[in-house]
Design a protein around this motif. Sequence first.
Motif, PDB file in Angstrom:
ATOM      1  N   GLN A  52       0.818  -1.220   0.000  1.00  0.00           N
ATOM      2  CA  GLN A  52       0.000   0.000   0.000  1.00  0.00           C
ATOM      3  C   GLN A  52       0.849   1.267   0.000  1.00  0.00           C
ATOM      4  O   GLN A  52       0.707   2.121  -0.859  1.00  0.00           O
TER       5      GLN A  52
ATOM      6  N   ASP B 242       1.038  -3.065   4.782  1.00  0.00           N
ATOM      7  CA  ASP B 242       0.463  -4.128   3.943  1.00  0.00           C
ATOM      8  C   ASP B 242       1.554  -4.889   3.173  1.00  0.00           C
ATOM      9  O   ASP B 242       2.175  -4.341   2.252  1.00  0.00           O
TER      10      ASP B 242
ATOM     11  N   LYS C 297      -5.477  -5.634  10.461  1.00  0.00           N
ATOM     12  CA  LYS C 297      -6.808  -6.202  10.341  1.00  0.00           C
ATOM     13  C   LYS C 297      -7.263  -6.165   8.884  1.00  0.00           C
ATOM     14  O   LYS C 297      -6.994  -5.220   8.147  1.00  0.00           O
ATOM     15  N   ASP C 298      -7.977  -7.228   8.517  1.00  0.00           N
ATOM     16  CA  ASP C 298      -8.548  -7.250   7.175  1.00  0.00           C
ATOM     17  C   ASP C 298      -9.942  -6.629   7.194  1.00  0.00           C
ATOM     18  O   ASP C 298     -10.369  -6.043   8.198  1.00  0.00           O
ATOM     19  N   SER C 299     -10.687  -6.774   6.130  1.00  0.00           N
ATOM     20  CA  SER C 299     -12.012  -6.149   6.019  1.00  0.00           C
ATOM     21  C   SER C 299     -13.010  -6.745   7.008  1.00  0.00           C
ATOM     22  O   SER C 299     -13.995  -6.090   7.367  1.00  0.00           O
ATOM     23  N   THR C 300     -12.761  -7.961   7.472  1.00  0.00           N
ATOM     24  CA  THR C 300     -13.671  -8.600   8.435  1.00  0.00           C
ATOM     25  C   THR C 300     -13.284  -8.308   9.873  1.00  0.00           C
ATOM     26  O   THR C 300     -13.944  -8.778  10.807  1.00  0.00           O
ATOM     27  N   GLY C 301     -12.207  -7.590  10.065  1.00  0.00           N
ATOM     28  CA  GLY C 301     -11.753  -7.291  11.415  1.00  0.00           C
ATOM     29  C   GLY C 301     -10.846  -8.355  11.999  1.00  0.00           C
ATOM     30  O   GLY C 301     -10.486  -8.286  13.183  1.00  0.00           O
ATOM     31  N   LYS C 302     -10.411  -9.310  11.195  1.00  0.00           N
ATOM     32  CA  LYS C 302      -9.541 -10.380  11.662  1.00  0.00           C
ATOM     33  C   LYS C 302      -8.086 -10.002  11.427  1.00  0.00           C
ATOM     34  O   LYS C 302      -7.733  -9.432  10.392  1.00  0.00           O
TER      35      LYS C 302
ATOM     36  N   THR D 265      -4.424 -10.376  10.397  1.00  0.00           N
ATOM     37  CA  THR D 265      -3.713 -11.153   9.378  1.00  0.00           C
ATOM     38  C   THR D 265      -2.287 -10.646   9.261  1.00  0.00           C
ATOM     39  O   THR D 265      -1.911  -9.649   9.877  1.00  0.00           O
TER      40      THR D 265
END
Length: 917
Positions: A104, A119, A150-155, A157
């Motif tokens: 990014q 990223d 965090k990814d788009s689901t909030g997890k 990574t």
Amino acid sequence: MTLQKTGHNFTKIAFKPLQTNLFNIVLLSFFLTIGYGNLYSQDISKKTTAIPNNKQVNTSNSVVNNKIKDTVVLKKQTDTIIKKDSIKPPKPFLDGKVKYKADQYARIDQKKKLITLYDKAELYYQDIELKAGIIVMDYEKNEVYAGRIKDSTGKYTQLPHFKQGENEVEPDSIRFNFKTQKALIWNSRSDQGEFKIKAQITKKENDSVYFLKGARFTTSANVDNPEYYFQTNKVKFIPGKKVITGLTNMVIANVPTPIALPFAYFPMSKETNISGLILPSYNDSNTRGFSLQNGGYYFALNDHYDLTVSGDYYTNGSYGMRFESSYAKRYSYRGNLNFRFENLITSERGYPDYLKQKIYNLQWSHARDSKANPNSSFSASVNLGSSKYFKQSINQANIGSNLNNQLNSSISYSKTFNSIPQVRMSLSATHSQNTQTEVINMTLPTLQLSVDRIYPFVGKDGVKKGFIKNINLQYNLSGRNTITTTDSLFFKPQMFRDAQLGMQHSIPLSTNFKLFKYFSASTSLNYEEVWYAKTIERNYDSDQSAVVDKTISGFDAFRTYSFSSSIGTTIYGTFNFGEDKKIQSIRHVMRPSVSYGYTPSFEKYYDTYAIDASGTTVKQYSRFEGGIFGAPGLSNSNTMGFDLSNTFEAKVKDRDSTKVEAKKIMLLNNLNLSTSYNLDADGVTALAWSPVRVSGGTQLLDNKMNVNFGATLDPYAIDNSGNRINLFNINNGGSLFRMTSANMTLNYSLSSKEKDDSKKDKNDQSQRNGGREDDLFGKNTVLNDNTKSQFDGSEESGDDKISEFFSSKLPWDMTFAYSLTYGNNNREKQIIGNSIMISANADLTPKWKAGISTGYDFVQNGVTFTQLRFERDLLSWRMDFNWTPFGTNANWGFFIGIKSGVLSDIKWDKRSTNTTR
């Protein structure tokens, strides 16, 4: 000077020296120089008004600057001033280049001295590799921080991956100082040998020392959710060397167990050969009390040799010792040497069943690489010891050896001398021992020497064609020293006193040639001379009222000669049935041969002796009787032999319609018939025809089943006493031949999928002990030891195996053996032997394996040796259960332990003890 506030007075002062004398100029330059150096380190203030451009001021500045440069030059000429005033250049905060990248963005903040990578960030510096979701580098403090994102689901990574040299860590976040090489790591995950380590907080002190807090270590593949682990709060960890912990508790399935240690030490050396203690296993026996078994020490002598010393001790005084060594040198040799000794005590002193005995076993296997020396070779396969060892051993249950009842050994050395003609020599020692009768037969040693064939009538062109040019002769020497003894006399003086020594010299003269184009003929004349060191003298002893043999020591010899010839041919026959038929043709190949042999009588080597006190009845004997190479014949041997071998092959239409060529299959690999006729037989003392021997074999079911059969057919009848008489069986009201014996064996192996024979378990230890390579007689069991698993370690992942299970694809294999023996020597017409044996192994589930070895004897009407095997794959652990439910070898054993070799001593092993041992 522009950093100061410029005023009108300052301007006058600046220009006024141009009109004064030299002293004022130098004085003003000195003060301005000091002021300039002090003002260089100050911050630049923002100007609200522009400074007017004045060319005279610029000229003055240039003059002053020139003055300063000159002053610096003058200072450089004075060493004392340089020592006091020289300023060392600042050392860069990093010693090497830093490479970085991110998906990014990569942001540089010069004011805060920060580099931010976001990223899939990567940073490389010297031997350090860092990958993470986010990396922040502070190049003023020489520190770097890496963490997850965090990814788009909030997890979370992209966990950090830190690598320095050979050490790798996968934490949740890490803080590292480039200058001090120290680090703080949160929730680190690392692999060290077979261990997987996870810690809440890790402090990296330097390159070789780590301190861990809230750590767990395991050999499980899943370090975040292991099936077991060791929990400790304080750990000192030295990568590649050792782990030292404080209070350590074992946790299974996230449940703490009472198994705990106040401290623990785990060696983690990367060296392959490391000496160390072997922890014993605890067991108890109804006959020998409590015991510690398989405890000892492993000596890593060097890269080519090792030594394992282990032993057992029972509270009733029984003990055992074992010495095992493996050695290897690439392109030279490899082998192993095992020696086992056991002192067994049964019951207690004073009781009638008290027994004390010593048993031992020696095994040696050696193989020499042919690349080491192509002109010589050395090999050894030794298995000798007490006949009762495998039946009474307190540490090993080897069913295969118990049922085989035979121990064999062989040591051989051979060498080829590249002379003209070539000479080959071999020395060997053999040993054969029957564990039932305890009779031992040995040869120490056997010498074989042969000189290559010499063709005296071959011309310069070297062509060997015709009767004369194919005439050749050679020389063979065979010398043997044989010993027959028993267990009780093994390697005692009497054993060597009864040895027999002999040498046999032979010179065969032979030739071969073509006869009538289609026949191959050969003829030979053989001369033999035998030397003995002992002979016998047989007489009737009136004191003992019996015929006795007296041994005569001294050199003696006899000489014999014989003649033989043979003629044979090959006949091909094909029976065609048509290309449209399923069986298109059958090919039959016959190889008939007729041989003739003649050996005259050597009666001159025979004497007579009286069979009773009267002396009126005498018999002939040879003083060479009982010798290694036998005695010369008393009567002529004038025989003619007949042999016929057959093979049958079929050409059938292939099931695959796309293939044009027919498929060839073998119907009979061999079908052999042989007999002989004695031309000098008188029909009373000797019958002319010998029995016909029939043998054959084939392979069925895609070459997976081996079938072998044989029979003996006698053309003569027998009397009421079972003796052969000079009357053909067909003339006595019977058939053309009387079948006196027959046998058939079937061996069949099949499995659900093809197996790689190189990876197949050959039951090697059972073979060395005298058993079979397959598991028809069960698997060899070493008591209280981490036995080999049925899982070969190449299974697929759990999900794949479970899906395969629901598809009903369960791996399995089976070995089948059948034996049938028929006897009719005296018209008994009985089935002497009729038995079947089966061994099967299968996967009941992806994690369960089961096996069985059993059989049935139809003559004795009983079940043969039976063994049941079960094994459960518990990921990092293994559990197995073996059970022999009945028979003299009845026993059971249960084992559960960690698979890893580092923690192989963490196990529970319980086995029954055979009361006959």
